[in-house]
Each structure stands twice: as structure tokens, then as C-alpha cells.
Design a protein around this motif. Structure first.
Motif, PDB file in Angstrom:
ATOM      1  N   SER A 125      -4.343 -31.364  -7.838  1.00 11.63           N
ATOM      2  CA  SER A 125      -4.050 -29.831  -8.162  1.00 11.63           C
ATOM      3  C   SER A 125      -1.963 -29.947  -7.801  1.00 11.63           C
ATOM      4  O   SER A 125      -1.403 -31.306  -7.467  1.00 11.63           O
ATOM      5  N   ALA A 126      -1.352 -28.883  -8.165  1.00 16.08           N
ATOM      6  CA  ALA A 126       0.147 -28.911  -8.448  1.00 16.08           C
ATOM      7  C   ALA A 126       0.785 -29.932  -8.892  1.00 16.08           C
ATOM      8  O   ALA A 126       1.633 -29.976  -9.164  1.00 16.08           O
ATOM      9  N   TRP A 166       3.988 -20.109  -8.689  1.00 12.30           N
ATOM     10  CA  TRP A 166       4.608 -19.628  -7.435  1.00 12.30           C
ATOM     11  C   TRP A 166       6.297 -19.320  -8.300  1.00 12.30           C
ATOM     12  O   TRP A 166       6.620 -19.207  -9.533  1.00 12.30           O
ATOM     13  N   LYS A 224       3.128 -17.251  -4.104  1.00  9.75           N
ATOM     14  CA  LYS A 224       1.790 -17.554  -5.479  1.00  9.75           C
ATOM     15  C   LYS A 224       1.933 -16.062  -6.295  1.00  9.75           C
ATOM     16  O   LYS A 224       0.749 -14.899  -5.145  1.00  9.75           O
ATOM     17  N   ARG A 284      -2.087 -33.200  -1.461  1.00  5.80           N
ATOM     18  CA  ARG A 284      -2.676 -32.698  -2.183  1.00  5.80           C
ATOM     19  C   ARG A 284      -4.046 -32.169  -2.966  1.00  5.80           C
ATOM     20  O   ARG A 284      -5.051 -31.640  -2.205  1.00  5.80           O
ATOM     21  N   THR A 291      -3.497 -24.397  -2.787  1.00  2.00           N
ATOM     22  CA  THR A 291      -3.114 -24.372  -3.642  1.00  2.00           C
ATOM     23  C   THR A 291      -2.864 -22.231  -3.206  1.00  2.00           C
ATOM     24  O   THR A 291      -2.177 -21.570  -3.115  1.00  2.00           O
ATOM     25  N   VAL A 310       4.975 -25.007  -5.319  1.00  4.66           N
ATOM     26  CA  VAL A 310       4.140 -25.989  -5.007  1.00  4.66           C
ATOM     27  C   VAL A 310       4.376 -27.257  -5.286  1.00  4.66           C
ATOM     28  O   VAL A 310       4.648 -28.146  -6.393  1.00  4.66           O
TER      29      VAL A 310
END
Lengths: 273, 279
Positions: free
Chosen positions: A102-103, A146, A169, B47, B59, B156
Motif C-alpha cells: 500500500s502507498a 491523490w 483521493k 500502512r 488508503t 499518501v
């Protein structure tokens, strides 16, 4: 596999005959229940029917937006298929799958490739169909970004659709060409947080071995804990082996360093591999 | 829920948390630790760790929402480690409480916490170097009751938002909470008598403290050794392409920190600095 249809309704807190349970997920062979706190509780049935019970004050559009991004992975699992966290684009008729935690920036990199003319296949989760050759299932040609990523890609921020009022987002439609419903996989690119690496080293792809690819699959797959309970261990091993035998590359990424130049170099490196 | 086996290793950033983890890793392996495999790096604010534990995408959640859910993820992580039966040491940099006044970590699965406190004048210099900000900015950050890390509404990050509060708020939030047994250790004591600090960690984790092995582990993690290892093989946890292990000296601020900034830190944090022998 049936197409996902979300309807609003009452959803139980517990799933009968549960074979795998975590605080937010429950699985039985015919259905899965996902508690997405602050959004909705979703019941996904194997035939593609999804019932969602929103949290108070949550709009239907938000419930559908969140569900349509994440729930296909649950539906695929109920039908014996597996998913990875990441995004996918079409490069020369085959899927280039960008995978990472994630990210890590998979969506941004996928959008950068779409801007270069590579049609989007999937974003956020990439569902695989166990087949020979291994294929990925295409979804809508949209990607979630984002504002900083949209800015780097020079997209009009307000052309994107807000997914939730609590988040900045947005979902951007980048329809740059037709994509078949199932696309054979060309290669997998594993995105890894670079840590202490000089920036110049962050935009080159390195080929990884099958063993390294297996390890990467294990750490980036969704719902690993449910596999045995659903009686899918054999299929799961076959899927992992298929992926490990494909062309697998690693691309280091620097967390938080979202510069236009670096993104450009990363996209070019993916295309050149 | 499985038996509690999580030991929180808490500190304000750049206060010696990683050093202590290196010592624990050395003790566990009874040998030189690898910087690529330090114990305790699975911070609850990572995360990917949160997503993996709960199976939902962070997210699509706001920072306040992930704060609320983090103890649940901690519990899953604790249960997943149950098979090994081993103590689960986990680094954490958050203030003990969320904005809503709830513990940000799971207390139900924890055996206790070790809190590492470091002279804020040294923290200011180290954090400025680490973050690429000016020392003046960091001194203001250390005094900011609303300070957070990883909160960017327009982007993020691989880390979830972490509430820090001021340096004093942070120290007191862990030292004075009553939900968990806590042992406060000073960074400066890690430098002077590392084996004593490691012993405290092992005792909190209810682990055997054979003196010879303990001293061997502490001695193998001298700061200069870690710095050299980083130069040779890199450190995957470093957030930026600069050395993570820089100086490490206690009282390194003397002769380096601007007099005005020193005075401001001492004014902002005098009560807590006196409590831990820094003034």
C-alpha cells in the motif's frame, strides 16, 4: 465470473459456516463478509451479488466507490482466483502488472504509463485468472490518485471523482484504448521501498529469480489466511508457480519522493524492460 | 485472542529505538545483528502492515479512522505471531493516545512497554539531519502540541499518520499512562551501560537474562559498529538516502546547537528535562 452488482440492504454481523475470520473479514465457501469501518458492511456472494449496509451518514456513491475498488478481489477468491495488491496496464498486447505494498506508488506509475498510451487494465487490486497462460481480469479504465500525484501527472484535479468525502483521493478515468476482458500477463514488476539508496538507482528494473518472485507473491497477495479454509491450497500453489515462471522484475521506489523526473524515469524504465 | 506477547518499544523519533532493537536482535541471535533483519521493525503505523493484518485498504480510510482501528490490527499481528511463541518486540513512535484519548496501540495484547527518552537538544539535531529540515524548524516541532508525522491530506505515504504532540507531551504520555507496565530508559544510559538497558528490556519481556550473553549482545552493537555496517550494506529502514546512524553521541549538541535554540528547548521542556536529569 459474474459482474459485481451492489445493492443496499441489511447485512448480518456474522457469517454462518465461517472458515476464516479476522476482525474485518469473514469467509465461507459461498460468501464473504467485509466490515469496512466508517463506510459499510458488505456481503459478497459467489454469484456476484453484493449487499451493502452503509454506516450512518455515508452516501450510496461512497459505498459503491469503495466496494467497486476492493470487492472484486473477494468475489474472485470465492470463485477460486487470487489477487495481488497493485495496478496493471497493457503494454504491447500483454499485461504489465505493477505490484507492491500500500502507498508504494503503483497507481501513480500505472497512470504515468496510461498517459504514455498504455491502456489501464486494473487498479488497486489485480485479479488473476488461473489459466495457461496466466491472465488478469480487466476492470474499468480508472485509477485512484491523490492530488499530489494528479499534479505531477498534470491531470486536472477536478476531472477526478471524489471517492469519499473524508479523503482528497479521486478516481480518474484514463481511457486510452480498448482492453479485452482477460489479458495474458507479460511481466510482473515488484515495487519495493528503496530505503537508503541513491536517487539515481531508483529508476532501473532488475530481473528477479523465481524464488524471489515467490516470496514477493507471498507478501503481496490478498487474503492468504483464507486460502486453506476455502480448500484452495492446491490452486494457490499452482498460481504462485505460474507467476514465478513469468518475467519478474524489481523496481526500487523512494517513499514520499514523488518528483516528476523520477516518475518519468520509472515509467520509461518499465517500458524499456 | 491469543496470549499477550507484544512488547512496545516506544520513543520519540531519533531517540535510540533502533539501537535498542539492534541489541535485542543481537541477543536473540547471540551474534552480530544484520541491519536488514532487525527485530521489531514492523511498526503499527506501517500502512502495509495495517492492511495485511485487517485485509482492508487503509488508503480508503482517513487518519482518524485508521487511528481508531490500529489496536485491532495489533491484535491480529500478535495472534499471527502466536505459532512462534516468541516475544514480539514492536517499535512505535506515536504519542500513547489518539486525538480522541484512546490508546493508539493495543494494550490487551501487550506485556508492557519500554520507553526510550533522549535529551531533546540531541533529538533536535538528529531529527533535523534525518528529516532534512532546519534545526530551528525542528525545535518548533518539538514544542508543538499538535505535531504529527506522516499527515499529508493531498498525498499518501507508506506510513499512517502518527500523532506525536510535543516532545514533553510524548514522553509523559507513555511514562504516566497506567494501561501498561512501562520502563523508561534514557538514551544516554544506552551509551554508558547498554547491557543494563538491554537487561531491562529482557526483564519486561520475561526473558532469561544470562549475563554473559547479554553483555556480548550489547557490546556487539556499539554505535560505531552499526554506523560501519550501514556504510557497508545499507539500512533498508532509512527513509532518505542519507546515513541513518550518524553520530549517536550523548551530549552531542554541546558546541553545535545554536544558543538561542538551546534556550528555547530548555524553556519549552524544562519540567520533563529536569525529571530525566537533562537540566
Amino acid at each position: 465470473m459474474a459482474v459485481l452488482k451492489v445493492k443496499l440492504g441489511s447485512v448480518p454481523r456474522r457469517l454462518d459456516g465461517c472458515v476464516h475470520c479476522t476482525p474485518c473479514l469473514q469467509f465461507c465457501p459461498q460468501a464473504a463478509l467485509m466490515e469496512m469501518p466508517f463506510v459499510a458492511r458488505y456481503l459478497v456472494e459467489r454469484d456476484g451479488v453484493v449487499t451493502a449496509q452503509p454506516y450512518p451518514g455515508v452516501l450510496r456513491e461512497e459505498v459503491v466507490a469503495v466496494g467497486s475498488r476492493w470487492l472484486p478481489s473477494l468475489l474472485e477468491l470465492l470463485n477460486g482466483n487470487f489477487s495481488l495488491r497493485g495496478s496493471a496496464v497493457l503494454v504491447e498486447g500483454r499485461a504489465t502488472v505493477l505490484v507492491g505494498p500500500s502507498a508504494i506508488g503503483a497507481s501513480t506509475l500505472a497512470a504515468a504509463l496510461a498517459v504514455r498510451g498504455c491502456p489501464l487494465i486494473a487498479d488497486m487490486v489485480v485479479p488473476f485468472v488461473l489459466d495457461r497462460p496466466s491472465t488478469v481480469r480487466a476492470s474499468e479504465p480508472s485509477v485512484d490518485l491523490w492530488p499530489d500525484a494528479a499534479g505531477v501527472l498534470e491531470l486536472d484535479l477536478y476531472s477526478g471523482k471524489l471517492m469519499r468525502r473524508a479523503l482528497a483521493k479521486r478516481s480518474f478515468t484514463l481511457d486510452v484504448g480498448p482492453v479485452k476482458p482477460a489479458v495474458p500477463v507479460g511481466r510482473l514488476v515488484w515495487l519495493r521501498l528503496a530505503g537508503h539508496s541513491p536517487p539515481s538507482a531508483t529508476a532501473s528494473l532488475t530481473k528477479v529469480s523465481s524464488i524471489q518472485a515467490m516470496a514477493a507473491v507471498l507478501s503481496n497477495q490478498l487474503y492468504a489466511g483464507a486460502v486453506a479454509g476455502l480448500g484452495l491450497s492446491g490452486r494457490h500453489f499452482e498460481w504462485m508457480t505460474q507467476l514465478a515462471c513469468l518475467d519478474n522484475y524489481e523496481l526500487p521506489r523512494v517513499g514520499g519522493d514523488l518528483s516528476r523526473a523520477l516518475l518519468h524515469r520509472s515509467a520509461e524504465a518499465v517500458l524499456a524492460a | 485472542m491469543s496470549a499477550p506477547r507484544t512488547l512496545w518499544l516506544a520513543s520519540y523519533p531519533k531517540s535510540g529505538n533502533t539501537w535498542l532493537r539492534a541489541m535485542y536482535t543481537a541477543w536473540l541471535q547471540d551474534g552480530l545483528p544484520s541491519l536488514h533483519q532487525l527485530q521489531g521493525g514492523e511498526m503499527p503505523s506501517v500502512r502495509a502492515t495495517f492492511d495485511q493484518a485487517l485485509g482492508i485498504p487503509s488508503t480508503l480510510l482517513s487518519p482518524a479512522e485508521t487511528d481508531h482501528l490500529r489496536p485491532l490490527a495489533d491484535a491480529v499481528f500478535n495472534d499471527a505471531s502466536d505459532a512462534s511463541g516468541r516475544l514480539l518486540v514492536r517499535k512505535v513512535h506515536d504519542h500513547f493516545l489518539t486525538n480522541k484519548g484512546q490508546p493508539v496501540v493495543s494494550t490487551a495484547v501487550a506485556v508492557g512497554a519500554i520507553y526510550v527518552v533522549r535529551d531533546p537538544r540531541d533529538v533536535a539535531l538528529s531529527l533535523a539531519h534525518h528529516s532534512g529540515q532546519t534545526v530551528g524548524y525542528i525545535v518548533g516541532y518539538l514544542g508543538d502540541h499538535n505535531a504529527v508525522s506522516g499527515q499529508h491530506p493531498d498525498e499518501v505515504a507508506p506510513q499512517l499518520r502518527q500523532r506525536l504532540g510535543s516532545w514533553s507531551d510524548h514522553v509523559l504520555s507513555w511514562a504516566e499512562q497506567v494501561e501498561l507496565p512501562v520502563e523508561v530508559v534514557r538514551y544516554e544510559d544506552c551509551a554508558m551501560a547498554p547491557h543494563d538497558v538491554l537487561r531491562k528490556l529482557l526483564l519486561m519481556g520475561q526473558l532469561a537474562t544470562v549475563e554473559e550473553r547479554l553483555r556480548r549482545a550489547a557490546a556487539s552493537c556499539h554505535f560505531d559498529v552499526l554506523r560501519r555496517m550501514e556504510q557497508e550494506v545499507g539500512f533498508p529502514e532509512a527513509a532518505r538516502p542519507i546515513p541513518f546512524f550518524r553520530r549517536g553521541a550523548a551530549q552531542g549538541w554541546r558546541g553545535v546547537l545554536d544558543g538561542y535554540l538551546q534556550a528555547r528547548i530548555e524553556q519549552d521542556h524544562s519540567t520533563v528535562m529536569k525529571r530525566y536529569g537533562y537540566l
